[in-house]
Design a protein around this motif. Structure first.
Motif, PDB file in Angstrom:
ATOM      1  N   THR A  13       2.682   6.138  -1.140  1.00  0.00           N
ATOM      2  CA  THR A  13       1.854   6.377  -2.139  1.00  0.00           C
ATOM      3  C   THR A  13       2.018   5.492  -3.185  1.00  0.00           C
ATOM      4  O   THR A  13       0.836   4.888  -3.767  1.00  0.00           O
ATOM      5  CB  THR A  13       2.181   7.696  -2.703  1.00  0.00           C
ATOM      6  N   LEU A  14       3.007   4.857  -3.848  1.00  0.00           N
ATOM      7  CA  LEU A  14       3.334   3.967  -4.744  1.00  0.00           C
ATOM      8  C   LEU A  14       2.729   2.733  -4.057  1.00  0.00           C
ATOM      9  O   LEU A  14       2.100   1.863  -5.052  1.00  0.00           O
ATOM     10  CB  LEU A  14       4.653   3.842  -5.035  1.00  0.00           C
ATOM     11  N   CYS A  15       2.828   2.090  -3.013  1.00  0.00           N
ATOM     12  CA  CYS A  15       2.511   1.196  -2.439  1.00  0.00           C
ATOM     13  C   CYS A  15       0.719   1.172  -2.480  1.00  0.00           C
ATOM     14  O   CYS A  15       0.280  -0.035  -2.561  1.00  0.00           O
ATOM     15  CB  CYS A  15       3.041   0.915  -0.847  1.00  0.00           C
ATOM     16  N   VAL A  16       0.195   2.081  -2.371  1.00  0.00           N
ATOM     17  CA  VAL A  16      -1.095   2.376  -2.346  1.00  0.00           C
ATOM     18  C   VAL A  16      -1.662   2.029  -3.612  1.00  0.00           C
ATOM     19  O   VAL A  16      -2.482   1.066  -3.910  1.00  0.00           O
ATOM     20  CB  VAL A  16      -1.664   3.768  -1.896  1.00  0.00           C
ATOM     21  N   ALA A  17      -1.029   2.642  -4.710  1.00  0.00           N
ATOM     22  CA  ALA A  17      -1.293   2.529  -6.251  1.00  0.00           C
ATOM     23  C   ALA A  17      -1.229   0.938  -6.437  1.00  0.00           C
ATOM     24  O   ALA A  17      -1.875   0.504  -7.001  1.00  0.00           O
ATOM     25  CB  ALA A  17      -0.448   3.301  -6.913  1.00  0.00           C
ATOM     26  N   ASP A  18       0.070   0.255  -6.053  1.00  0.00           N
ATOM     27  CA  ASP A  18       0.162  -1.187  -6.420  1.00  0.00           C
ATOM     28  C   ASP A  18      -0.679  -2.122  -5.485  1.00  0.00           C
ATOM     29  O   ASP A  18      -0.939  -3.056  -6.110  1.00  0.00           O
ATOM     30  CB  ASP A  18       1.785  -1.429  -5.867  1.00  0.00           C
ATOM     31  N   THR A  19      -1.088  -1.727  -4.475  1.00  0.00           N
ATOM     32  CA  THR A  19      -2.077  -2.680  -3.597  1.00  0.00           C
ATOM     33  C   THR A  19      -3.547  -2.620  -4.499  1.00  0.00           C
ATOM     34  O   THR A  19      -4.143  -3.564  -4.506  1.00  0.00           O
ATOM     35  CB  THR A  19      -2.305  -2.039  -2.202  1.00  0.00           C
ATOM     36  N   VAL A  20      -3.833  -1.532  -5.088  1.00  0.00           N
ATOM     37  CA  VAL A  20      -5.224  -1.183  -5.797  1.00  0.00           C
ATOM     38  C   VAL A  20      -4.928  -1.998  -6.720  1.00  0.00           C
ATOM     39  O   VAL A  20      -5.974  -2.724  -7.323  1.00  0.00           O
ATOM     40  CB  VAL A  20      -5.442   0.380  -5.925  1.00  0.00           C
ATOM     41  N   ARG A  21      -3.950  -1.985  -7.504  1.00  0.00           N
ATOM     42  CA  ARG A  21      -3.698  -2.775  -8.853  1.00  0.00           C
ATOM     43  C   ARG A  21      -3.780  -4.390  -8.635  1.00  0.00           C
ATOM     44  O   ARG A  21      -4.439  -4.869  -9.277  1.00  0.00           O
ATOM     45  CB  ARG A  21      -2.332  -2.553  -9.520  1.00  0.00           C
ATOM     46  N   ARG A  22      -2.956  -4.906  -7.462  1.00  0.00           N
ATOM     47  CA  ARG A  22      -3.036  -6.326  -7.209  1.00  0.00           C
ATOM     48  C   ARG A  22      -4.494  -6.676  -6.600  1.00  0.00           C
ATOM     49  O   ARG A  22      -4.854  -7.606  -7.165  1.00  0.00           O
ATOM     50  CB  ARG A  22      -2.301  -6.403  -5.962  1.00  0.00           C
ATOM     51  N   LEU A  23      -5.260  -5.662  -6.260  1.00  0.00           N
ATOM     52  CA  LEU A  23      -6.688  -6.316  -5.823  1.00  0.00           C
ATOM     53  C   LEU A  23      -7.510  -6.255  -7.052  1.00  0.00           C
ATOM     54  O   LEU A  23      -8.694  -6.514  -6.822  1.00  0.00           O
ATOM     55  CB  LEU A  23      -6.902  -5.367  -4.792  1.00  0.00           C
ATOM     56  N   GLY A  24      -7.112  -5.674  -8.117  1.00  0.00           N
ATOM     57  CA  GLY A  24      -7.875  -5.409  -9.213  1.00  0.00           C
ATOM     58  C   GLY A  24      -9.100  -4.636  -9.141  1.00  0.00           C
ATOM     59  O   GLY A  24     -10.187  -4.631  -9.680  1.00  0.00           O
ATOM     60  N   VAL A  25      -8.778  -3.558  -8.207  1.00  0.00           N
ATOM     61  CA  VAL A  25     -10.119  -2.452  -7.947  1.00  0.00           C
ATOM     62  C   VAL A  25     -10.407  -1.927  -9.082  1.00  0.00           C
ATOM     63  O   VAL A  25      -9.722  -1.079  -9.786  1.00  0.00           O
ATOM     64  CB  VAL A  25      -9.533  -1.544  -6.808  1.00  0.00           C
ATOM     65  N   ASP A  26     -11.768  -1.711  -9.419  1.00  0.00           N
ATOM     66  CA  ASP A  26     -12.376  -0.749 -10.368  1.00  0.00           C
ATOM     67  C   ASP A  26     -12.488   0.468  -9.924  1.00  0.00           C
ATOM     68  O   ASP A  26     -13.482   0.805  -9.042  1.00  0.00           O
ATOM     69  CB  ASP A  26     -13.703  -1.403 -10.723  1.00  0.00           C
ATOM     70  N   LEU A  27     -11.685   1.491 -10.044  1.00  0.00           N
ATOM     71  CA  LEU A  27     -11.571   2.812  -9.519  1.00  0.00           C
ATOM     72  C   LEU A  27     -12.736   3.497  -9.739  1.00  0.00           C
ATOM     73  O   LEU A  27     -13.221   4.144  -8.769  1.00  0.00           O
ATOM     74  CB  LEU A  27     -10.329   3.387  -9.955  1.00  0.00           C
ATOM     75  N   ARG A  28     -13.436   3.307 -10.917  1.00  0.00           N
ATOM     76  CA  ARG A  28     -14.572   3.969 -11.360  1.00  0.00           C
ATOM     77  C   ARG A  28     -15.843   3.718 -10.292  1.00  0.00           C
ATOM     78  O   ARG A  28     -16.508   4.177 -10.347  1.00  0.00           O
ATOM     79  CB  ARG A  28     -14.830   3.959 -12.939  1.00  0.00           C
TER      80      ARG A  28
END
Length: 279
Positions: free
Chosen positions: A168-183
């Protein structure tokens, strides 16, 4: 001495988990004392006065707190803990003269009751009747108790909790590294993505120290993480190879291993998605 006159003391009982189980023991007819950093009652008071003594403090503090109270305990008392790990806390508790049963509630303190919740019970030095007495308190209020050794507990939760939290933390960190706009992704989200993102958000909304201890203090985590890294490397190589046959073999190996859990998982998530859609 009857159950109605017995005392249960919870060291760290002013925290959410302590308050939850204070209600559990009060409902069972026990007088409950709690101690915390700002209470007049101390851990030593509880160790000297209570028939059941429960340590409910952060993982990193548990062995130290147990060490402080073990000289104060006498035969006939019962010493327990609520720690997410069991080998080291149980070893520390065995340094006392009291009976010892390690406990791990497999849920967070935000639940409204222990009904249908799992509690792991690790008897280390206690007669069967005493173990049964403690289990009865929990099961009478709807909990499901699982008996295990401390070693079996730590090895199993390295997967049940450790691997789950790591991924779960890896998913979170991957999203952050990619600069994904969650909204922005909300315009594209599938029900499964929504569930996954909710799990990420749930974890990150809580105390990082708890998850650090679960991942860093469990002696079986290195073995689990080595297998996880190896799996990720194999799957990455298969994806890079763009070979559907290799992917099919990887997929089916894991499908066979999960067996009936595949169909059960489909039904469970279908029901969850249905609830989400109709809320």
């Amino acid at each position: 001495m009857t159950a109605k006159t017995m005392k249960t003391g919870i060291i760290g009982g002013t925290g959410k988990m302590g308050r939850l189980f204070a209600r559990v023991f009060e409902k069972a007819g026990y007088e409950v004392l709690v101690s915390g950093r700002k209470t007049a009652i101390t851990a030593a008071d509880i160790a000297k006065q209570c028939d059941i003594v429960i340590v409910s403090v952060p993982i990193r503090e548990t062995v130290r707190v147990i060490g402080e109270i073990t000289p104060l305990l006498e035969p006939g008392q019962l010493l327990c803990d609520f720690t997410s790990l069991k080998v080291r806390p149980v070893e520390a508790m065995l340094g006392s003269k009291a009976d010892v049963i390690g406990l791990h509630p497999m849920f967070g303190p935000t639940v409204k009751s222990i009904k249908n919740q799992t509690i792991i019970v690790c008897p280390a030095r206690a007669k069967e009747a005493r173990v049964a007495q403690l289990v009865d308190i929990f099961e009478a209020q709807g909990a499901v108790c699982t008996i295990a050794t401390p070693e079996e507990h730590d090895r199993t939760v390295a997967v049940v909790q450790g691997l789950t939290h790591f991924v779960t933390l890896c998913v979170a960190d991957t999203v952050r590294r990619l600069g994904v706009d969650l909204r922005r992704t909300e315009k594209f989200e599938s029900p499964v993505y929504q569930i996954e993102l909710s799990l990420v958000g749930r974890l990150l909304s809580q105390d990082p120290a708890l998850y650090a201890d679960i991942l860093q203090q469990n002696p079986y985590m290195p073995e689990v993480l080595a297998a996880c890294r190896s799996s990720a490397a194999d799957l990455s190589a298969i994806v890079d190879a763009k070979d559907p046959e290799q992917f099919r073999k990887f997929f089916e190996r894991n499908s066979r291993h999960l067996g009936s859990y595949c169909e059960e998982g489909q039904k469970t998530t279908d029901a969850l998605i249905e609830c989400m859609v109709n809320r």
